[in-house]
Structures are given as structure tokens and as C-alpha cells.
Design an enzyme around this catalytic site. Structure first.
Site, short mmCIF file in Angstrom:
data_model
loop_
_atom_site.label_atom_id
_atom_site.label_comp_id
_atom_site.label_asym_id
_atom_site.label_seq_id
_atom_site.Cartn_x
_atom_site.Cartn_y
_atom_site.Cartn_z
CB SER A 1 50.62 13.59 -9.12
OG SER A 1 49.97 13.58 -7.87
CB SER B 1 46.76 12.62 -8.22
OG SER B 1 47.46 13.54 -9.04
CE LYS C 1 46.35 13.76 -12.57
NZ LYS C 1 47.47 14.26 -11.73
#
Ligand code: GLN
Length: 488
Positions: A178, A154, A79
Site C-alpha cells: 500500500s 490502500s 494517512k
């Protein structure tokens, strides 16, 4: 065989690599070709063939020598909230466009030491603020199960990339859901460990008392393998890192769950849960019972307070953390300005997106003199009560089972006019985050529009191995985690 490489789990790929049936180089090339073919999903923000192939070659050399760590040559992606030396790190923000970190996040370093090969950096909501990956400055991510829908957020890039077979696994971060919610929306398994298990060093900060990194993959077994590499004390670099030895999180995978007490809180099954989500969750609970687990009623009476509490505390911490982006030290700086104040104002106006600005405003307000006691302090008190409720519940049960999200993935753009709709969708992931408890999501079936539905498991502090055990046992008798979206 190469056609199916991208449908293999991390555990399967590790076996192939160690048996020298496939090389790390071949694997890296295979996934890189898939990344290029499916670039329109918007999952990757940065790739670098030279870096990735060099890492793969080094992995092959290590494998040739024997005694290489289990993950050697396994490709994965990070990420873009983790800083990396070899790739830009943007946190999905224009503010950090092109930013290069002089060091690797601890998670990145640890996985590299375990031999993993990095395919690139994954799209995410700006500074991890969002529930649909629509808040990235670099465009939205599409859900491979239905490209007109969000992948969740997210960590939406992580989820979409795994579901589409562009990487077998990825890192994610979970401040209020997330890792779990995008896993749920994309049919994956993901775990957010106990707060402090995984070092936050080099994780671009959103809300420091909540942020926690974890793995996302197809199976609980893969999550256990990856978490074992990621977790461990990092006391010199992260003052909230837990002083606990490293653990082998695969150790309990094959234990029976006969006699396990599964707490089912009615507050997580209210009218807000869509029927098409309720049904797969109910069947997952029934499967657990078939495996010998026992359903016990518990209550988490303050569940509905999690949204107001979280949306005070998280923005408060964010407003403080984001004050470092001032155009001076690093990141974006406005071109034309008259004086220092003007430079700050223009830099932050240009660099931050709408959601981030909204959070900075909220956070600054709730921390301001005169409002601090009424909002921030009060929210901290209720946070403690929420955590206490979990401790009461764990007197009667070993794990808690619930939905991850009230609905399946929504359409891209559906929440555009109403940012609060995103906040409300976080209702079932926030409580465990506020309490700092380990929790995970695993595929439980499919709901409306044939979209994946995730089951959430919450454990008491440091009980990751038990959660993974329960998830793995469920995955021995269900096959939802092995399904792939059509066309991928
Ligand atoms: N959706 C939540 C938020 O927008 C949680 C995000 C996260 O866990 N990073 O804050």
C-alpha cells in the site's frame, strides 16, 4: 514563486524555510488553498485550518530562533490510519466515523517533533484493505494523472494528494503493497522500511505481522529525510519495534552504485506483466547498468505462492484485530438493538464495508478449529520459505529490481464485479511484505494511457539506506519524478 511552491520537494521547501524565503504560515495557506480547489479528488478526509495554521505559526517561531530541525515548517499529511489527537481518525471506515484519539501515533508525534506541519488526514481503503482506494466508506479517490482511474491503494489519498500538489509528502502504510503500489500508480517515490523500523503504535491495525509505515514523496531524497524522522525504536509501545538506533537515511544518497549487483528475478517478469509496464522497467534497468550496476540473474521460485499465503495470513490477523470494534469501547454503535448479541451484530453489520466483512469471514474460517492447520499454519510455513528464498537470492545480489504492479492504474469501478482482480494485482508487492524486507517504488516512466509506471527495489533487512542510494542515483539521471499531471 508561490505558483510553483507545490511543485517543490521537501528538501527544496526545507531550504526555502530555513533561508526564510517563505514562511511556514505562507506554505500552509498555499497548500490549504490547493486542497480546497481540488477537493473533488477525494484525497482528504479531514482538515482543520485552525490546527494547521497554529502549527505553522509555532514552526515559524522555531525557525526564527535558529537551530530548528530540518523539517520545521514543512507541510505534510497523514494517512487516516494513524491516530491523531487534533483530527478525527477513521481508517476509512464508518465504524470509526468521527472518532477522536486521545493520543498521537508515534509516527505523528515524531514528525511533529521534527517540526512538520500537518495539513490533514488522507483517505484510504477501509482499514487499509484494498488496492484501488475504492473501499473507503467516504468515497473513492481519483488519480490526478487521469481522474477516471484509481490512485492505487490502500494509501490512495496520500498518493493522489502528493501527485496533485496538495501536499509535498505524506505518510502511508504498507501491509502488502500500500505504499509502493499507489506510489507507482501516481508517479511518486515511496519506501516501506524493514518490518519493525517504524513504530506501529497508534497505527490502526490491519495485519500486525505485516503492517509497516513509511513516507511517500516525490524523490528518494525526500523519503530519506522523512524516514530519518519517522524511524527509531519504540520498545515500550510496540513490542515488534526493532531495537536499532536512529539512522540518517540520507547518508549514502550520493554514493556511486558502480559494481552494484542488481538481481532480476524472472518470476516477476512473466506473462502477467503488461508490455507497457515491462518497457519502462527495462529502461530503468538499462539506466542502472549505465551507472555501473551489474544485472545478475536470481530466482524467487515461490513468488506465485505469495497471493494465497498473504490472503490467508492478512485476513486471519485482520479478523482478530477487528474484533475490538464491538460497539462497546469506541466507534460506531447501532441505535436499536434487543440484547448484547444483537447490538454486536447490528453494530458490525452497519459499521464495516463489504471488503472488510469478506476478510473477517475468510480470516475467521482459516483460523477455525479443523482448518487452522490446513490453511493458517501451512501459510505460515510457506511464508518462511518465501523469506528463505530472498536470503538465497541476496547471496548473489545487493538489491532486487522488479515491477511494482503488473499494469498501470485501472479505471474506477473496473474491478467492482470481481474483488479477486484487486488481489491478483498485488502479486509483485506481497513477497517482500511477507518476508518483512525493505522495499520501495520509484517512477520509471509511463505506460499505457500515459499513466505512471513504478520500479520496485527490494533490499535485505535494514538496507533502506542502500535502496535510497540506488533510487537517488537513478533520479540524478532520469526526470520522471519531477513530472506533474496536467492541470495540477
Ligand atoms: N492490497 C493489499 C490488501 O488489500 C495490501 C493492502 C495494504 O498494503 N494495506 O490487503
Amino acid at each position: 514563486m508561490t505558483d510553483e511552491l507545490h511543485h517543490q520537494t521537501v528538501a527544496q521547501l526545507a531550504t526555502l524555510l530555513h533561508a526564510r524565503k517563505v514562511s511556514a504560515f505562507e506554505l500552509a495557506e498555499h497548500f490549504m488553498a490547493r486542497m480546497r480547489r481540488h477537493a473533488d479528488l477525494g484525497a482528504f478526509l479531514a482538515t482543520d485550518d485552525i490546527v494547521t495554521l497554529a502549527q505553522a505559526k509555532a514552526a515559524d517561531a522555531r525557525l526564527a530562533q535558529g537551530d530548528a530541525p530540518l523539517l520545521t515548517g514543512v507541510p505534510l499529511a497523514h494517512k487516516d490510519i494513524f491516530v491523531t489527537r487534533d483530527f478525527p481518525s477513521t481508517a476509512g471506515s464508518r465504524m470509526l466515523s468521527g472518532y477522536r484519539s486521545p493520543f498521537d501515533a508515534t509516527v505523528v508525534r515524531r514528525l511533529a517533533e521534527h517540526g512538520a506541519v500537518v495539513l490533514g488526514k488522507l483517505n484510504c481503503d477501509e482499514f487499509a484493505m484494498g488496492s484501488g482506494n475504492e473501499n473507503s466508506a467516504y468515497g473513492p479517490v481519483h488519480n490526478p494523472w487521469d481522474t477516471s482511474r484509481v490512485p492505487g491503494g490502500s494509501s490512495g489519498g496520500s498518493a493522489a494528494a502528493i501527485a496533485a500538489g496538495l501536499t509535498p509528502a505524506a505518510t502511508g502504510t504498507d501491509t502488502g503493497g500500500s505504499i509502493r503500489q499507489p506510489s507507482s500508480f501516481c508517479g511518486l517515490t515511496g519506501i516501506k522500511p524493514t518490518y519493525g523500523r517504524v513504530s506501529r503504535y497508534g497505527m490502526i491495525a490491519f495485519a500486525s505481522s505485516l503492517d509497516q509505515a513509511g513516507p511517500m514523496a516525490h524523490s528518494a531524497e525526500d523519503c530519506a529525510l522523512l524516514l530519518s524522522a519517522m524511524a527509531g525504536p519504540d520498545l515500550d509501545r510496540d513490542s515488534t519495534s526493532l531495537d536499532r538506533p536512529e539512522e540518517d537515511f540520507t547518508r549514502d544518497l550520493n554514493k556511486t552504485i558502480a559494481g552494484l549487483r542488481v538481481g532480476v528475478p524472472p518470476e516477476f517478469f512473466g506473462p502477467g506483466v503488461a508490455d507497457d509496464v515491462r518497457a519502462p522497467i527495462e529502461s530503468a534497468l538499462a539506466e542502472l547498468e549505465k551507472l555501473g550496476a551489474r544485472r545478475v540473474p536470481i530466482s524467487l521460485p515461490r513468488t506465485e505462492l505469495a497471493i494465497p499465503v498473504y490472503y490467508i495470513i492478512a485476513p486471519a490477523e485482520a479478523s482478530s484485530n477487528l474484533s475490538r470494534y464491538d460497539g462497546v469501547k469506541f466507534g460506531h454503535r447501532a441505535k436499536d438493538f434487543t440484547d448484547l448479541q444483537d447490538m454486536y451484530r447490528k453494530t458490525r453489520t452497519e459499521g464495516f464495508g463489504a471488503e472488510v466483512k469478506r476478510r473477517i469471514m475468510t480470516g475467521t474460517y482459516v483460523l477455525s478449529q479443523g482448518y487452522y492447520d490446513a490453511y493458517y499454519l501451512q501459510a505460515q510455513r510457506v511464508r518462511r520459505l518465501i523469506a528463505n528464498d530472498f536470503q538465497d537470492a541476496f547471496k548473489a545480489c545487493d538489491v532486487i529490481a522488479a515491477p511494482v504492479a503488473p499494469s498501470v492504474a485501472w479505471q474506477l469501478g473496473e474491478h467492482r464485479a470481481d474483488p479477486l482482480a484487486d488481489y491478483l494485482a498485488d502479486t509483485y508487492t506481497l513477497p517482500a511484505s511477507l518476508a518483512g524486507l525493505p522495499c520501495m517504488s520509484l517512477p520509471a516512466g509511463f505506460g499505457a494511457h500515459a499513466m505512471p509506471v513504478g520500479l520496485q527495489l527490494i533490499g535485505n533487512y535494514l538496507q533502506e539506506a542502500r535502496l535510497l542510494n540506488v533510487a537517488h542515483q537513478l533520479q540524478q539521471v532520469t526526470d520522471f519524478h519531477t513530472r506533474h499531471p496536467e492541470g495540477f
